[in-house]
Motif scaffolding. Structure first.
Motif, PDB file in Angstrom:
ATOM      1  N   GLY A   1     -23.909 -47.389  -4.331  1.00  0.00           N
ATOM      2  CA  GLY A   1     -23.775 -46.222  -5.203  1.00  0.00           C
ATOM      3  C   GLY A   1     -23.139 -45.032  -4.508  1.00  0.00           C
ATOM      4  O   GLY A   1     -22.568 -44.155  -5.156  1.00  0.00           O
ATOM      5  N   LEU A   2     -23.217 -45.007  -3.173  1.00  0.00           N
ATOM      6  CA  LEU A   2     -22.640 -43.897  -2.397  1.00  0.00           C
ATOM      7  C   LEU A   2     -21.259 -44.232  -1.829  1.00  0.00           C
ATOM      8  O   LEU A   2     -20.717 -43.484  -1.036  1.00  0.00           O
ATOM      9  CB  LEU A   2     -23.587 -43.526  -1.245  1.00  0.00           C
ATOM     10  N   ARG A   3     -20.721 -45.382  -2.220  1.00  0.00           N
ATOM     11  CA  ARG A   3     -19.402 -45.819  -1.766  1.00  0.00           C
ATOM     12  C   ARG A   3     -19.333 -45.938  -0.231  1.00  0.00           C
ATOM     13  O   ARG A   3     -18.364 -45.499   0.383  1.00  0.00           O
ATOM     14  CB  ARG A   3     -18.295 -44.913  -2.301  1.00  0.00           C
ATOM     15  N   ILE A   4     -20.366 -46.512   0.356  1.00  0.00           N
ATOM     16  CA  ILE A   4     -20.355 -46.789   1.791  1.00  0.00           C
ATOM     17  C   ILE A   4     -19.524 -48.059   1.970  1.00  0.00           C
ATOM     18  O   ILE A   4     -19.945 -49.139   1.561  1.00  0.00           O
ATOM     19  CB  ILE A   4     -21.783 -47.002   2.354  1.00  0.00           C
ATOM     20  N   SER A   5     -18.340 -47.938   2.552  1.00  0.00           N
ATOM     21  CA  SER A   5     -17.466 -49.104   2.684  1.00  0.00           C
ATOM     22  C   SER A   5     -17.306 -49.556   4.128  1.00  0.00           C
ATOM     23  O   SER A   5     -16.739 -50.613   4.389  1.00  0.00           O
ATOM     24  CB  SER A   5     -16.092 -48.790   2.082  1.00  0.00           C
ATOM     25  N   ALA A   6     -17.792 -48.771   5.075  1.00  0.00           N
ATOM     26  CA  ALA A   6     -17.725 -49.136   6.490  1.00  0.00           C
ATOM     27  C   ALA A   6     -18.993 -48.627   7.158  1.00  0.00           C
ATOM     28  O   ALA A   6     -19.552 -47.615   6.747  1.00  0.00           O
ATOM     29  CB  ALA A   6     -16.499 -48.495   7.137  1.00  0.00           C
ATOM     30  N   ILE A   7     -19.445 -49.366   8.167  1.00  0.00           N
ATOM     31  CA  ILE A   7     -20.600 -48.897   8.933  1.00  0.00           C
ATOM     32  C   ILE A   7     -20.231 -48.874  10.403  1.00  0.00           C
ATOM     33  O   ILE A   7     -19.377 -49.660  10.820  1.00  0.00           O
ATOM     34  CB  ILE A   7     -21.866 -49.753   8.675  1.00  0.00           C
ATOM     35  N   PRO A   8     -20.783 -47.973  11.175  1.00  0.00           N
ATOM     36  CA  PRO A   8     -21.757 -46.979  10.748  1.00  0.00           C
ATOM     37  C   PRO A   8     -21.112 -45.839   9.952  1.00  0.00           C
ATOM     38  O   PRO A   8     -20.005 -45.402  10.262  1.00  0.00           O
ATOM     39  CB  PRO A   8     -22.332 -46.439  12.068  1.00  0.00           C
ATOM     40  N   THR A   9     -21.806 -45.406   8.921  1.00  0.00           N
ATOM     41  CA  THR A   9     -21.469 -44.189   8.197  1.00  0.00           C
ATOM     42  C   THR A   9     -22.731 -43.341   8.179  1.00  0.00           C
ATOM     43  O   THR A   9     -23.813 -43.851   7.884  1.00  0.00           O
ATOM     44  CB  THR A   9     -21.023 -44.488   6.750  1.00  0.00           C
ATOM     45  N   VAL A  10     -22.583 -42.070   8.510  1.00  0.00           N
ATOM     46  CA  VAL A  10     -23.712 -41.149   8.512  1.00  0.00           C
ATOM     47  C   VAL A  10     -23.463 -40.094   7.443  1.00  0.00           C
ATOM     48  O   VAL A  10     -22.412 -39.436   7.458  1.00  0.00           O
ATOM     49  CB  VAL A  10     -23.904 -40.494   9.898  1.00  0.00           C
ATOM     50  N   LEU A  11     -24.406 -39.968   6.521  1.00  0.00           N
ATOM     51  CA  LEU A  11     -24.313 -38.947   5.481  1.00  0.00           C
ATOM     52  C   LEU A  11     -25.347 -37.874   5.759  1.00  0.00           C
ATOM     53  O   LEU A  11     -26.455 -38.165   6.206  1.00  0.00           O
ATOM     54  CB  LEU A  11     -24.568 -39.536   4.096  1.00  0.00           C
ATOM     55  N   ILE A  12     -24.973 -36.635   5.465  1.00  0.00           N
ATOM     56  CA  ILE A  12     -25.894 -35.515   5.608  1.00  0.00           C
ATOM     57  C   ILE A  12     -26.120 -34.935   4.216  1.00  0.00           C
ATOM     58  O   ILE A  12     -25.163 -34.659   3.487  1.00  0.00           O
ATOM     59  CB  ILE A  12     -25.356 -34.463   6.584  1.00  0.00           C
ATOM     60  N   PHE A  13     -27.399 -34.796   3.863  1.00  0.00           N
ATOM     61  CA  PHE A  13     -27.792 -34.289   2.552  1.00  0.00           C
ATOM     62  C   PHE A  13     -28.530 -32.973   2.701  1.00  0.00           C
ATOM     63  O   PHE A  13     -29.293 -32.775   3.647  1.00  0.00           O
ATOM     64  CB  PHE A  13     -28.730 -35.287   1.849  1.00  0.00           C
ATOM     65  N   GLN A  14     -28.300 -32.090   1.746  1.00  0.00           N
ATOM     66  CA  GLN A  14     -29.093 -30.866   1.642  1.00  0.00           C
ATOM     67  C   GLN A  14     -29.290 -30.603   0.157  1.00  0.00           C
ATOM     68  O   GLN A  14     -28.334 -30.642  -0.620  1.00  0.00           O
ATOM     69  CB  GLN A  14     -28.380 -29.687   2.311  1.00  0.00           C
ATOM     70  N   GLY A  15     -30.532 -30.356  -0.232  1.00  0.00           N
ATOM     71  CA  GLY A  15     -30.820 -30.119  -1.643  1.00  0.00           C
ATOM     72  C   GLY A  15     -30.474 -31.293  -2.535  1.00  0.00           C
ATOM     73  O   GLY A  15     -30.099 -31.116  -3.688  1.00  0.00           O
ATOM     74  N   GLY A  16     -30.571 -32.505  -1.995  1.00  0.00           N
ATOM     75  CA  GLY A  16     -30.299 -33.698  -2.784  1.00  0.00           C
ATOM     76  C   GLY A  16     -28.833 -34.028  -2.955  1.00  0.00           C
ATOM     77  O   GLY A  16     -28.477 -34.979  -3.645  1.00  0.00           O
ATOM     78  N   LYS A  17     -27.952 -33.265  -2.318  1.00  0.00           N
ATOM     79  CA  LYS A  17     -26.503 -33.481  -2.445  1.00  0.00           C
ATOM     80  C   LYS A  17     -25.904 -33.841  -1.092  1.00  0.00           C
ATOM     81  O   LYS A  17     -26.281 -33.289  -0.063  1.00  0.00           O
ATOM     82  CB  LYS A  17     -25.810 -32.206  -2.941  1.00  0.00           C
ATOM     83  N   GLU A  18     -24.924 -34.741  -1.110  1.00  0.00           N
ATOM     84  CA  GLU A  18     -24.198 -35.077   0.110  1.00  0.00           C
ATOM     85  C   GLU A  18     -23.332 -33.878   0.498  1.00  0.00           C
ATOM     86  O   GLU A  18     -22.549 -33.385  -0.313  1.00  0.00           O
ATOM     87  CB  GLU A  18     -23.315 -36.304  -0.131  1.00  0.00           C
ATOM     88  N   VAL A  19     -23.496 -33.400   1.729  1.00  0.00           N
ATOM     89  CA  VAL A  19     -22.723 -32.247   2.189  1.00  0.00           C
ATOM     90  C   VAL A  19     -21.766 -32.609   3.328  1.00  0.00           C
ATOM     91  O   VAL A  19     -20.862 -31.838   3.645  1.00  0.00           O
ATOM     92  CB  VAL A  19     -23.626 -31.063   2.616  1.00  0.00           C
ATOM     93  N   ASP A  20     -21.946 -33.774   3.939  1.00  0.00           N
ATOM     94  CA  ASP A  20     -21.028 -34.211   4.990  1.00  0.00           C
ATOM     95  C   ASP A  20     -21.110 -35.719   5.133  1.00  0.00           C
ATOM     96  O   ASP A  20     -22.136 -36.327   4.830  1.00  0.00           O
ATOM     97  CB  ASP A  20     -21.350 -33.536   6.327  1.00  0.00           C
ATOM     98  N   ARG A  21     -19.978 -36.309   5.590  1.00  0.00           N
ATOM     99  CA  ARG A  21     -19.878 -37.764   5.780  1.00  0.00           C
ATOM    100  C   ARG A  21     -19.115 -37.997   7.071  1.00  0.00           C
ATOM    101  O   ARG A  21     -17.986 -37.541   7.221  1.00  0.00           O
ATOM    102  CB  ARG A  21     -19.135 -38.381   4.591  1.00  0.00           C
ATOM    103  N   LEU A  22     -19.755 -38.700   7.996  1.00  0.00           N
ATOM    104  CA  LEU A  22     -19.136 -39.021   9.281  1.00  0.00           C
ATOM    105  C   LEU A  22     -19.080 -40.540   9.416  1.00  0.00           C
ATOM    106  O   LEU A  22     -20.111 -41.204   9.416  1.00  0.00           O
ATOM    107  CB  LEU A  22     -19.946 -38.415  10.431  1.00  0.00           C
ATOM    108  N   VAL A  23     -17.865 -41.081   9.498  1.00  0.00           N
ATOM    109  CA  VAL A  23     -17.677 -42.531   9.554  1.00  0.00           C
ATOM    110  C   VAL A  23     -17.337 -42.931  10.983  1.00  0.00           C
ATOM    111  O   VAL A  23     -16.523 -42.280  11.639  1.00  0.00           O
ATOM    112  CB  VAL A  23     -16.564 -42.982   8.578  1.00  0.00           C
ATOM    113  N   GLY A  24     -17.965 -44.009  11.445  1.00  0.00           N
ATOM    114  CA  GLY A  24     -17.705 -44.510  12.789  1.00  0.00           C
ATOM    115  C   GLY A  24     -18.684 -43.916  13.795  1.00  0.00           C
ATOM    116  O   GLY A  24     -19.645 -43.251  13.433  1.00  0.00           O
ATOM    117  N   VAL A  25     -18.414 -44.197  15.057  1.00  0.00           N
ATOM    118  CA  VAL A  25     -19.275 -43.699  16.129  1.00  0.00           C
ATOM    119  C   VAL A  25     -18.819 -42.280  16.462  1.00  0.00           C
ATOM    120  O   VAL A  25     -17.704 -42.074  16.925  1.00  0.00           O
ATOM    121  CB  VAL A  25     -19.193 -44.599  17.375  1.00  0.00           C
TER     122      VAL A  25
END
Length: 110
Positions: free
Chosen positions: A70-94
């Protein structure tokens, strides 16, 4: 997993991540993923350093497929940062510890 690194699942996603009062870092990973294992010590270090200020945890994409899909994670590692229930940042890879800290500083966490 280190004691202060949380285990996020499809079942606890809403209560532990979306409804969290504090920012949340979620590392999407799998046991067979080499880069994911390389990132693990950084995630554990951040969890210790930001304990009480930020929830930090991991979601195994092999065991939990609904949320990553549902979050369209297509590669791992992917790190998502949430604040207030919303995705505010996405860091893909190491990524480096300083990159995660810079993202948290944008949210006012230090």
């Amino acid at each position: 997993m280190a004691a202060n690194v949380l285990d996020f699942t499809d079942a606890n996603w809403k209560s532990d991540v979306l409804d969290s009062e504090i920012p949340v870092i979620v590392d999407f990973w799998a046991p067979w993923c080499g880069p994911c294992r390389m990132l693990a010590p950084t995630i554990e270090k951040l969890a210790g350093e930001f304990e009480g200020k930020v929830k930090i945890g991991k979601m195994n994409t092999d065991e939990n497929q609904e949320t990553p899909g549902g979050l369209r994670i297509s590669a791992i590692p992917t790190v998502l940062i949430f604040q207030g229930g919303k995705e505010v940042d996405r860091l893909v890879g190491v990524n480096t510890e300083s990159k995660f800290k810079a993202s948290l500083e944008k949210l006012g966490v230090s």
